[in-house]
Write an enzyme that holds these catalytic residues in place. Structure first.
Site, PDB file in Angstrom:
ATOM      1  CE1 TYR A  22      -3.814  -2.069   0.495  1.00 32.14           C
ATOM      2  CE2 TYR A  22      -2.206  -3.648   1.669  1.00 32.14           C
ATOM      3  CZ  TYR A  22      -3.753  -3.301   1.408  1.00 32.14           C
ATOM      4  OH  TYR A  22      -4.749  -4.772   1.182  1.00 32.14           O
ATOM      5  CG  ASN A  73     -10.049   1.254  -1.481  1.00 34.01           C
ATOM      6  OD1 ASN A  73     -10.696   0.328  -1.622  1.00 34.01           O
ATOM      7  ND2 ASN A  73      -8.339   0.929  -1.500  1.00 34.01           N
ATOM      8  CG  HIS A  79     -12.774  -8.479  -1.403  1.00 32.05           C
ATOM      9  ND1 HIS A  79     -12.814  -8.484  -2.015  1.00 32.05           N
ATOM     10  CD2 HIS A  79     -11.559  -8.330  -0.866  1.00 32.05           C
ATOM     11  CE1 HIS A  79     -11.524  -8.414  -2.774  1.00 32.05           C
ATOM     12  NE2 HIS A  79     -11.133  -7.754  -1.203  1.00 32.05           N
ATOM     13  CG  ASP A  86     -28.534  -3.603  -0.916  1.00 30.75           C
ATOM     14  OD1 ASP A  86     -27.770  -4.916  -1.771  1.00 30.75           O
ATOM     15  OD2 ASP A  86     -28.893  -4.504  -0.548  1.00 30.75           O
ATOM     16  CG  HIS A  98     -10.214  -2.089  -5.231  1.00 32.67           C
ATOM     17  ND1 HIS A  98     -10.052  -2.484  -4.072  1.00 32.67           N
ATOM     18  CD2 HIS A  98     -10.963  -2.497  -6.180  1.00 32.67           C
ATOM     19  CE1 HIS A  98     -11.725  -2.747  -4.175  1.00 32.67           C
ATOM     20  NE2 HIS A  98     -12.162  -3.018  -5.619  1.00 32.67           N
ATOM     21  CB  ILE A  99      -4.387   0.543  -2.815  1.00 31.85           C
ATOM     22  CG1 ILE A  99      -4.780   1.830  -2.479  1.00 31.85           C
ATOM     23  CG2 ILE A  99      -2.660   0.976  -3.121  1.00 31.85           C
ATOM     24  CD1 ILE A  99      -5.030   2.152  -1.060  1.00 31.85           C
ATOM     25  CB  SER A 100      -2.777  -3.903  -3.910  1.00 35.55           C
ATOM     26  OG  SER A 100      -4.580  -4.470  -3.928  1.00 35.55           O
ATOM     27  NE  ARG A 109      -6.251  -9.714   0.227  1.00 36.50           N
ATOM     28  CZ  ARG A 109      -6.072  -8.843   0.952  1.00 36.50           C
ATOM     29  NH1 ARG A 109      -6.782  -7.833   0.625  1.00 36.50           N
ATOM     30  NH2 ARG A 109      -5.636  -8.721   1.950  1.00 36.50           N
TER      31      ARG A 109
END
Length: 141
Positions: A22, A73, A79, A86, A98-100, A109
Site C-alpha cells: 500500500y 475504496n 468482497h 446495496d 483499489h490500491i493493489s 480477494r
C-alpha cells in the site's frame, strides 16, 4: 461537483499497514493530496475513512440524497458486504478504487461484489488510482 472519497476498513492505517503493498503515504497525506487535486480539477472533494460498515452505509446514503459523486475504496468490504453494495446502487455516480491489483493477490480477494454497480473500477495503480478517478469525474461535468 461535490465528490466524497470514501475509504473503508483498514485504510486509515495507510503508511503503516503492509507498505510493500500500500505504500508509505499516510491516509492524512492522501486526503490532503486529493483535496488539492480535486480543487485543481474544479471539484469539491471531501475525504473520509471508517472502519464501521454502518458509517460507510450512512455516507453512501448521504451521497445518494445530495447527488454527490463518490470515489470508494471499500477495502475488504469489496468482497463480502452486501449492505455496502446495496447502498452503492443508490448513488448515481461511483468509481471504485483499489490500491493493489486484487486479482494478483489471495483468491478470496478476486470477487468484487460492488464492481457491478459502479461506473468503473481502477485497480493496481497505487494511490494514483484515486487521481485517475477524480480526473474521470471532472470529465463528466
Amino acid at each position: 461537483m461535490k465528490v466524497l472519497v470514501l475509504n473503508g476498513v483498514n485504510l486509515g492505517r495507510l503508511g503503516q499497514r503492509q507498505p510493500e503493498v500500500y505504500g508509505a503515504t499516510t491516509h492524512a497525506q492522501l486526503a490532503e493530496h486529493l483535496v488539492g487535486t480535486g480543487r485543481g480539477l474544479g471539484l469539491d472533494v471531501e475525504v473520509r475513512q471508517t472502519d464501521s460498515e454502518a458509517e460507510m452505509v450512512g455516507w453512501l446514503h448521504e451521497a445518494a440524497s445530495s447527488g454527490a459523486a463518490v470515489v470508494i475504496n471499500p477495502g475488504a468490504w469489496s468482497h463480502y458486504s452486501y449492505a455496502i453494495a446495496d447502498a452503492v446502487v443508490q448513488v448515481e455516480t461511483v468509481v471504485e478504487v483499489h490500491i493493489s491489483n486484487v486479482h494478483a493477490r489471495e483468491e478470496w480477494r478476486h470477487r468484487l461484489i460492488i464492481s457491478p454497480y459502479v461506473i468503473g473500477t481502477i485497480m493496481g495503480l497505487g494511490l494514483g488510482g484515486y487521481d485517475l478517478a477524480l480526473a474521470h469525474l471532472a470529465s463528466l461535468r
